[in-house]
Design a protein around this motif. Structure first.
Motif, short mmCIF file in Angstrom:
data_model
loop_
_atom_site.label_atom_id
_atom_site.label_comp_id
_atom_site.label_asym_id
_atom_site.label_seq_id
_atom_site.Cartn_x
_atom_site.Cartn_y
_atom_site.Cartn_z
N TYR A 186 0.84 -1.20 0.00
CA TYR A 186 0.00 0.00 0.00
C TYR A 186 0.87 1.25 0.00
O TYR A 186 1.81 1.36 0.78
CB TYR A 186 -0.92 0.02 1.21
CG TYR A 186 -1.91 -1.11 1.23
CD1 TYR A 186 -3.08 -1.03 0.48
CD2 TYR A 186 -1.68 -2.26 1.97
CE1 TYR A 186 -3.99 -2.07 0.48
CE2 TYR A 186 -2.59 -3.30 1.98
CZ TYR A 186 -3.75 -3.19 1.23
OH TYR A 186 -4.63 -4.22 1.23
N TRP A 188 0.88 5.62 -0.04
CA TRP A 188 0.14 6.85 0.19
C TRP A 188 1.02 8.03 -0.22
O TRP A 188 2.25 7.97 -0.11
CB TRP A 188 -0.23 7.00 1.67
CG TRP A 188 -1.16 5.93 2.15
CD1 TRP A 188 -0.83 4.65 2.50
CD2 TRP A 188 -2.58 6.04 2.32
NE1 TRP A 188 -1.95 3.96 2.88
CE2 TRP A 188 -3.03 4.78 2.78
CE3 TRP A 188 -3.49 7.06 2.13
CZ2 TRP A 188 -4.36 4.54 3.06
CZ3 TRP A 188 -4.82 6.81 2.42
CH2 TRP A 188 -5.25 5.57 2.87
N TYR A 197 -4.45 7.90 -1.17
CA TYR A 197 -4.04 6.53 -1.47
C TYR A 197 -3.64 6.40 -2.94
O TYR A 197 -4.32 6.93 -3.83
CB TYR A 197 -5.18 5.57 -1.14
CG TYR A 197 -4.92 4.14 -1.55
CD1 TYR A 197 -3.95 3.38 -0.92
CD2 TYR A 197 -5.67 3.56 -2.57
CE1 TYR A 197 -3.71 2.08 -1.30
CE2 TYR A 197 -5.45 2.25 -2.95
CZ TYR A 197 -4.46 1.51 -2.31
OH TYR A 197 -4.23 0.22 -2.69
N ASP A 199 -2.81 3.53 -5.87
CA ASP A 199 -2.90 2.11 -6.21
C ASP A 199 -1.72 1.73 -7.09
O ASP A 199 -1.64 2.14 -8.25
CB ASP A 199 -4.21 1.83 -6.93
CG ASP A 199 -4.47 0.34 -7.09
OD1 ASP A 199 -3.55 -0.46 -6.80
OD2 ASP A 199 -5.57 -0.04 -7.52
N ARG A 203 0.16 -6.24 -4.61
CA ARG A 203 -0.26 -6.61 -3.26
C ARG A 203 0.72 -7.65 -2.74
O ARG A 203 0.47 -8.85 -2.81
CB ARG A 203 -1.69 -7.18 -3.26
CG ARG A 203 -2.76 -6.16 -3.61
CD ARG A 203 -2.92 -5.11 -2.54
NE ARG A 203 -3.96 -4.17 -2.86
CZ ARG A 203 -3.78 -3.04 -3.52
NH1 ARG A 203 -2.57 -2.72 -3.95
NH2 ARG A 203 -4.79 -2.24 -3.75
N HIS A 275 -5.72 -7.48 6.17
CA HIS A 275 -5.78 -6.02 6.09
C HIS A 275 -7.04 -5.61 5.34
O HIS A 275 -7.54 -6.37 4.49
CB HIS A 275 -4.57 -5.44 5.35
CG HIS A 275 -3.31 -5.44 6.15
ND1 HIS A 275 -2.57 -6.58 6.38
CD2 HIS A 275 -2.65 -4.43 6.79
CE1 HIS A 275 -1.51 -6.27 7.11
NE2 HIS A 275 -1.54 -4.99 7.38
N ALA A 278 -7.83 -0.17 2.96
CA ALA A 278 -7.03 1.02 3.23
C ALA A 278 -5.67 0.68 3.81
O ALA A 278 -4.87 1.56 4.09
CB ALA A 278 -7.77 1.95 4.17
N GLY A 279 -5.39 -0.62 4.01
CA GLY A 279 -4.10 -1.03 4.54
C GLY A 279 -4.05 -1.21 6.03
O GLY A 279 -2.99 -1.50 6.58
N LYS A 328 -6.72 -11.35 -2.47
CA LYS A 328 -7.91 -10.53 -2.22
C LYS A 328 -9.09 -11.44 -1.93
O LYS A 328 -9.35 -12.39 -2.67
CB LYS A 328 -8.21 -9.65 -3.42
CG LYS A 328 -9.42 -8.75 -3.22
CD LYS A 328 -9.58 -7.76 -4.37
CE LYS A 328 -9.98 -8.44 -5.65
NZ LYS A 328 -10.24 -7.47 -6.74
#
Length: 333
Positions: A186, A188, A197, A199, A203, A275, A278-279, A328
């Motif tokens: 993640y 930011w 955030y 993307d 992941r 998680h 949003a992490g 996910k």
């Protein structure tokens, strides 16, 4: 390409001149391949935790036992001998070759003035894990709980909007163009006013980030993972991972439970964490030694305190010595 290492930090003079440090030493990328470098400490098997440079022939790396090495004209020299009585150094940054700062876990700031290293304790900041700056009066320090402190040469100002998000690394071109990397990929971005955030499309278990004024970003992590991309929404990052763990959730989508399974290439410690999108860490489902082969754990859609979570997307991540993988999963009601 697969590199068997756990990278802790990265610095680049250019996109084809990249230094990454980790558990097994220092590696260099020349735009074609990664090669291991002789840092003079390989016989001690000491991990390096931070790296910073001022050009392709002037790079500094810090690590466990307080070790500091410096790359000068193609050769690594030991400038601070490792000693088990010395604390670990976690990150390094410099405004100039004679103005270098290294941080340790117990509010320790070590400064190089061109002649010697001296301790500059700053007790008000707590435990620091990363540092970056742009001048001696423009420095950012990251705390272990995601606290960000900005220094203007006189005072420290807290920017705590990211607390609780497991931030592990920061970098950017200025204090108003700052990137923060949270666990599991993640990212930011801080524009001087607020965090948004970003993307990255990845992941996985990333541990450090580096960004340049040329819109280039490198992030490195577990299992020799390397992420490279541009600071643009249209970029498609290249991702290189470690050994496959085949993490999957069944059923997915799920309600009320899903079974998370993964394959260990060999016996060892495994950690499986949930998680949210949003992490933020929701729950730790597994953290122990497990046998080789298939392993599984069930998630019931609740956090560590037993609270039922809202419908939506979550990320299950497994970490082992062989690398990390993220899956996910979608909770529906």
């Amino acid at each position: 390409m697969c590199i068997r290492d756990r990278f802790n930090d990265v610095w680049a003079a250019a996109s084809d001149d990249v230094f990454a440090v980790g558990k097994r030493g220092i590696r260099h990328y020349d735009g074609v391949e990664w090669t291991e470098m002789d840092d003079g400490l390989r016989h001690l098997l000491l991990p390096h935790n931070g790296v910073w440079g001022f050009g392709p022939d002037d790079v500094v790396a810090v690590g466990d036992w307080g070790a500091i090495v410096r790359y000068d004209d193609g050769i690594w020299d030991i400038v601070r001998d490792p000693d088990p009585d010395q604390g670990e150094l976690l990150a390094v940054w410099g405004a100039a070759p004679d103005d270098i700062w290294a941080v340790g876990p117990q509010s320790e700031f070590y400064h190089w003035d061109g002649a010697e290293w001296s301790l500059k304790p700053v007790t008000s900041l707590g435990r620091q894990i990363d540092i970056v700056g742009w001048a001696s009066d423009d420095i950012a320090v990251l705390g272990e709980e995601g606290e960000l402190f900005l220094y203007d040469g006189v005072t420290w100002t807290a920017k705590d909007e990211l607390q609780g998000l497991s931030i592990v690394s920061i970098h950017g071109t200025s204090s108003s163009d700052l990137y923060a990397l949270a666990g599991y990929g993640y990212v930011w971005h801080f524009d001087g006013l607020e965090w948004t955030y970003v993307d990255t499309g990845a992941r996985t278990g990333l541990t450090a980030i580096w960004a340049s004024e040329n819109d280039e970003v490198f992030a490195v992590g577990q299992g020799g993972s390397v992420l490279f991309g541009a600071q643009t929404a249209s970029s498609v990052p290249e991702f290189l991972a470690g050994e496959a763990l085949n993490l999957r959730g069944e059923p997915n989508p799920f309600n009320p439970t899903t079974n998370l399974s993964f394959e260990m290439p060999r016996a060892g410690r495994a950690t499986l964490v949930i998680h949210d999108a949003a992490g933020r860490k929701i729950a730790t489902l597994l953290d122990k030694e497990v046998p080789a082969g298939m392993n599984s754990v069930q998630w019931d859609g609740r956090d560590t305190a037993g609270r039922r979570q809202a419908s939506g997307v979550y990320f299950a991540s497994v970490r082992t010595d062989a690398g990390r993988e993220v899956q996910k999963v979608t909770l529906v009601k």
